[in-house]
Design an enzyme around this catalytic site. Sequence first.
Site, PDB file in Angstrom:
ATOM      1  N   TRP A 325       9.886  -5.155  18.000  1.00  0.00           N
ATOM      2  CA  TRP A 325       9.283  -4.479  16.842  1.00  0.00           C
ATOM      3  C   TRP A 325      10.368  -3.997  15.889  1.00  0.00           C
ATOM      4  CZ3 TRP A 325       9.857   0.406  14.845  1.00  0.00           C
ATOM      5  CH2 TRP A 325       8.911   0.821  13.897  1.00  0.00           C
ATOM      6  N   HIS A 326      11.511  -3.605  16.452  1.00  0.00           N
ATOM      7  CA  HIS A 326      12.575  -3.048  15.625  1.00  0.00           C
ATOM      8  C   HIS A 326      13.286  -4.086  14.778  1.00  0.00           C
ATOM      9  CE1 HIS A 326      12.080   0.464  18.261  1.00  0.00           C
ATOM     10  NE2 HIS A 326      12.628   1.148  17.277  1.00  0.00           N
ATOM     11  N   GLY A 327      13.258  -5.332  15.157  1.00  0.00           N
ATOM     12  CA  GLY A 327      13.929  -6.318  14.323  1.00  0.00           C
ATOM     13  C   GLY A 327      14.060  -7.670  14.982  1.00  0.00           C
TER      14      GLY A 327
END
Length: 478
Positions: A325-327
């Site tokens: 989700w963060h990248g």
Amino acid sequence: MLFNSLSFALFFPVVLFLYWIFARNSLRLQNIILLISSLYFYACWDYRFVFLLIFSIALDYYTGLKMGSSEIPRVRKFWLVLSIAINLSLLGVLKYYNFFAESFAEGLSLLGLSVNPHTLNLVLPVGISFYTFHGLSYVIDIYKNRIKPERDLVDYAVFVSFFPLLVAGPIERATHLLPQIQKKRVFSYAQASDGLRQILWGLFKKIVIADNCAELANLAFNNHEAYGGSTLLLGAFFFAMQIYGDFSGYSDIALGVARIMGIELLRNFSYPYFSRDIAEFWRRWHISLSSWFRDYVYFPLGGSRGSIWLKVRNTFIIFLLSGFWHGANWTFLAWGALNAIYFLPLLLSKSNRENLDIVAKGRLLPTVSDVVHMLVTFTMTVFAWILFRAENIRHAFEYISEIFSASLFTAPELVRKDLLLLIAGFFILEWLGREHPYAIARFGFNWPKPVKWGFYYCLVIAIFVFTGKQQQFIYFQF
């Protein structure tokens, strides 16, 4: 438009005037002002992104109505799947397409096949992961009959786009925020002054702690080959302070801004660096995201029920998803996997819920056992942040390998004594205020007024004195 910018300092008072003076007698007009202000706030990043935000709002509003108008399970499921598929497809193309294309090409190259991947020259819309998850939770809650679909488009649009939380959270739930949007709001001096205190604390975290730590963390990570292990370890510590001050500072400002407008947002941080184990850390760090994955992914998969294999599988799924989700980078997946490895022994030994209360509750000082557990947990967390911050896996391994070299026992460079003193003072204030929603929520309330206001002025002076190079909030990229 950054919270710590002159443009926001001009924007917010205008919004407050319109909201509390011009529209004070009309809830409908207040919500319209919130919607227009939120769309303008978002357009300041890139006006083209507004059209994607409006499309996302319209999609989930419409599918919510369609699910609410039918009692046929397969019809409701069709609209749910359609909404999820479109939302995740947009997120996937804009955020992850290039990652998958390049990773696929690299995988084929290992087999001796040469492929030139076709990548897209796209700008990632700021905050897309946050408002996409707002919409997903809304349609899933309707499908599960937890809420009824919202028929007022303005109210729903405000829920998704409310400007304090739009670009970096917290990730709100319709069950929590929509009722507040629909309820008459009356200005409260106590609520507004509390919001201002939280904004002040958030600005201190961001400008004094995070931005100053960022300068040294960037030097260490961007030039890791030039420094010894002790300096790189110190750089990892500075990044740990940067990301906490940056993200929790943003959340504090967002909650304070919303509170001045009579709205309470979900708490996103609860002193995570005082955690005694990794399970407690994840109950206190980015709470809105952790609880989102828990409620909408982990529990539907079976949670911690079932066989050991299922527990291990579900744990890795939830942490890998959190990392991804963060990248779009293997470093985030590695960071998620490492946290899953940290978490599993606690889960399998059924000790993951031993530390539910804040440490040393009701006491000034922790026990020796608490101190040891906090230091171990903090060290594990700092080590994991190296993967999070590194440019790629190779960078991470080079950085870590240099830490665990003989140079670890040399005197570190990049030492700023004034910053270390500020961090120490920051930890003391956080510790003293750890039983409250934010560190200075009740700090000095029993002091004489001149002393209490003197403390606030000291924070303001520190913000101006230690203002360095302005850094964008880290979580805007997610």
